[in-house]
Design a protein around this motif. Structure first.
Motif, mmCIF file in Angstrom:
data_model
loop_
_atom_site.group_PDB
_atom_site.id
_atom_site.type_symbol
_atom_site.label_atom_id
_atom_site.label_comp_id
_atom_site.label_asym_id
_atom_site.label_seq_id
_atom_site.Cartn_x
_atom_site.Cartn_y
_atom_site.Cartn_z
ATOM 1 N N THR A 1 -9.138 46.613 -34.729
ATOM 2 C CA THR A 1 -8.824 45.416 -36.018
ATOM 3 C C THR A 1 -6.961 46.381 -35.943
ATOM 4 O O THR A 1 -6.348 45.417 -35.654
ATOM 5 C CB THR A 1 -8.715 45.586 -37.234
ATOM 6 N N PHE A 2 -7.232 48.496 -35.873
ATOM 7 C CA PHE A 2 -5.485 48.419 -35.904
ATOM 8 C C PHE A 2 -4.733 48.204 -34.948
ATOM 9 O O PHE A 2 -3.584 46.931 -34.591
ATOM 10 C CB PHE A 2 -6.055 49.977 -35.909
ATOM 11 N N ALA A 3 -6.189 47.780 -33.516
ATOM 12 C CA ALA A 3 -5.162 47.367 -32.047
ATOM 13 C C ALA A 3 -4.062 46.128 -31.999
ATOM 14 O O ALA A 3 -3.155 45.965 -32.029
ATOM 15 C CB ALA A 3 -5.446 48.030 -31.025
ATOM 16 N N ALA A 4 -5.469 45.205 -33.083
ATOM 17 C CA ALA A 4 -4.916 43.908 -32.635
ATOM 18 C C ALA A 4 -4.223 43.347 -34.271
ATOM 19 O O ALA A 4 -3.403 42.893 -33.613
ATOM 20 C CB ALA A 4 -6.179 43.177 -33.274
ATOM 21 N N ALA A 5 -4.089 44.373 -34.847
ATOM 22 C CA ALA A 5 -3.260 44.006 -35.651
ATOM 23 C C ALA A 5 -1.689 44.682 -35.620
ATOM 24 O O ALA A 5 -0.347 43.968 -35.886
ATOM 25 C CB ALA A 5 -3.571 44.840 -37.254
ATOM 26 N N LEU A 6 -1.613 45.884 -34.390
ATOM 27 C CA LEU A 6 -0.596 46.231 -34.247
ATOM 28 C C LEU A 6 0.408 45.555 -32.969
ATOM 29 O O LEU A 6 0.917 44.643 -33.331
ATOM 30 C CB LEU A 6 -0.804 47.294 -33.501
ATOM 31 N N ALA A 7 -0.364 44.894 -31.838
ATOM 32 C CA ALA A 7 -0.233 43.648 -31.488
ATOM 33 C C ALA A 7 0.036 42.370 -32.101
ATOM 34 O O ALA A 7 1.237 41.946 -31.241
ATOM 35 C CB ALA A 7 -1.358 43.751 -29.980
ATOM 36 N N ALA A 8 -0.086 42.095 -33.138
ATOM 37 C CA ALA A 8 0.561 41.155 -33.907
ATOM 38 C C ALA A 8 1.389 41.315 -34.428
ATOM 39 O O ALA A 8 2.886 40.528 -34.561
ATOM 40 C CB ALA A 8 -0.626 40.502 -34.662
ATOM 41 N N PHE A 9 1.379 42.290 -34.667
ATOM 42 C CA PHE A 9 3.272 42.270 -36.072
ATOM 43 C C PHE A 9 4.108 42.781 -35.235
ATOM 44 O O PHE A 9 5.331 42.561 -35.145
ATOM 45 C CB PHE A 9 2.573 43.397 -36.805
ATOM 46 N N TRP B 1 9.685 44.091 -33.668
ATOM 47 C CA TRP B 1 11.308 43.432 -32.841
ATOM 48 C C TRP B 1 12.594 43.093 -33.134
ATOM 49 O O TRP B 1 12.870 42.886 -32.787
ATOM 50 C CB TRP B 1 10.218 43.372 -31.273
ATOM 51 N N ALA B 2 11.319 41.747 -33.690
ATOM 52 C CA ALA B 2 12.618 40.687 -33.514
ATOM 53 C C ALA B 2 13.465 40.932 -35.553
ATOM 54 O O ALA B 2 14.875 41.375 -34.736
ATOM 55 C CB ALA B 2 12.221 39.730 -34.156
ATOM 56 N N ILE B 3 13.203 41.895 -36.081
ATOM 57 C CA ILE B 3 13.902 42.180 -37.347
ATOM 58 C C ILE B 3 14.375 43.878 -36.674
ATOM 59 O O ILE B 3 15.976 43.302 -37.028
ATOM 60 C CB ILE B 3 12.738 42.286 -38.286
ATOM 61 N N ILE B 4 14.244 44.219 -35.478
ATOM 62 C CA ILE B 4 15.188 45.112 -35.238
ATOM 63 C C ILE B 4 15.611 44.858 -34.668
ATOM 64 O O ILE B 4 17.460 45.827 -34.817
ATOM 65 C CB ILE B 4 14.000 46.225 -34.757
ATOM 66 N N THR B 5 16.241 44.060 -33.698
ATOM 67 C CA THR B 5 17.357 43.508 -32.784
ATOM 68 C C THR B 5 18.167 42.882 -33.519
ATOM 69 O O THR B 5 19.323 42.740 -32.987
ATOM 70 C CB THR B 5 16.476 43.097 -31.324
ATOM 71 N N SER B 6 17.056 42.111 -34.600
ATOM 72 C CA SER B 6 18.414 41.592 -35.515
ATOM 73 C C SER B 6 19.563 42.158 -36.174
ATOM 74 O O SER B 6 20.849 41.700 -36.706
ATOM 75 C CB SER B 6 17.897 40.372 -36.572
#
Length: 293
Positions: free
Chosen positions: A33-41, A46-51
């Motif tokens: 579950t944690f791996a799936a949540a991490l892959a989705a988040f 990345w978008a927030i950090i790049t912005s």
């Protein structure tokens, strides 16, 4: 007691034996579950950090997961150099109108199919069910030609009208109206109440939770809609946010920092709605999934 039962009894009586097996299974599920949540988040992160990275750091192709310094120049740029405020207004107005009209029309249609006896009722219900087999993309050309003939392209009406038919909302409402005892309707009719009054004074108040869930999921779907608004809105003055952010570029081509900032700004209202009404959104997804299943 049989001899075969002794090993199982020993395993169960051993301290922590069965609990350990259960804990290992739970641990595996937690990791998955944690791996799936991490892959989705991660794409969102990345978008927030790049912005918020400086332009130089973005252009250099740095793959760092944390900016060297926080810069909000990208957000300032899209606010000052694009029509994002207009796009927000267009998205908000069209999404609210679509949500209101879908809920009212779907509730009325479901009430008629559930409570009224008229010729062709079963045929209409089958046709609504058949709409699940026709994807929106298959009707794009027909919608475009129809809106062009009525000269509604590049307008709010042209964006709104093709999105007003949502079969799943009708089916969910019908299922709940079927569960309401008909004695309520008959008692109201004895008091000279019309069908509209029965629907809005009796049936809908009994299902406010369902209505709220369907309204939220309809609003989110309308806000995130891209394909039809992309074709229907050809001018920036009528574009919605998902369509407008595709216009964020300069003479040198795509500017990734600005595009990420516009994507984050576009998704922010939906994220806020989801965080506030998380339980209702989950309920609506379960209802629609149950109907489609």
């Amino acid at each position: 007691m049989s001899v075969e039962a002794l090993p199982r009894l020993a395993e169960a009586s051993a301290p922590g034996g069965r609990d350990r097996a259960i804990d290992i299974g739970g641990l595996i599920l937690t990791i998955i579950t944690f791996a799936a949540a991490l892959a989705a988040f991660f794409p969102i992160y990345w978008a927030i950090i790049t912005s918020v990275k400086p332009d130089g750091e973005v252009i250099s192709g740095s793959n760092s997961l944390w900016p060297s310094r926080f810069s909000f120049d990208s957000y300032i740029h899209i606010w000052n150099n694009t029509n994002i405020a207009i796009w927000y207004v267009n998205s908000m107005v069209t999404s609210l109108i679509i949500t209101a009209l879908v809920i009212v029309s779907s509730a009325g249609c479901a009430y008629a199919l559930s409570q009224l006896d008229f010729p062709g009722r079963r045929v209409i219900y089958v046709l609504i069910l058949a709409c699940f087999m026709v994807p929106m993309q298959a009707l794009i050309v027909n919608h475009f030609v129809l809106m062009a003939q009525f000269k509604l392209l590049n307008s709010w009406a042209g964006i709104i009208l093709p999105q007003l038919i949502v079969p799943v909302v009708i089916i969910v409402y019908k299922q709940f109206f079927d569960s309401v005892p008909k004695e309520f309707r008959e008692a109201a009719q004895m008091d000279s109440a019309g069908h509209f009054k029965i629907l809005f004074r009796i049936y809908l108040p009994m299902n406010w939770g369902v209505t709220a869930a369907l309204a939220i999921i309809t609003f989110i779907g309308a806000w995130n809609s891209f394909l039809w608004p992309f074709l229907a809105a050809t001018g920036e003055a009528t574009m919605t946010v998902p369509v407008g952010i595709t216009q964020v570029k300069d003479a040198y081509g795509i500017i990734y920092g600005k595009q990420m900032a516009s994507a984050v700004a576009a998704g922010l209202p939906v994220a806020i709605v989801y965080l506030i009404f998380q339980r209702r959104v989950t309920q609506a997804i379960m209802l629609s999934a149950g109907v489609k299943g």
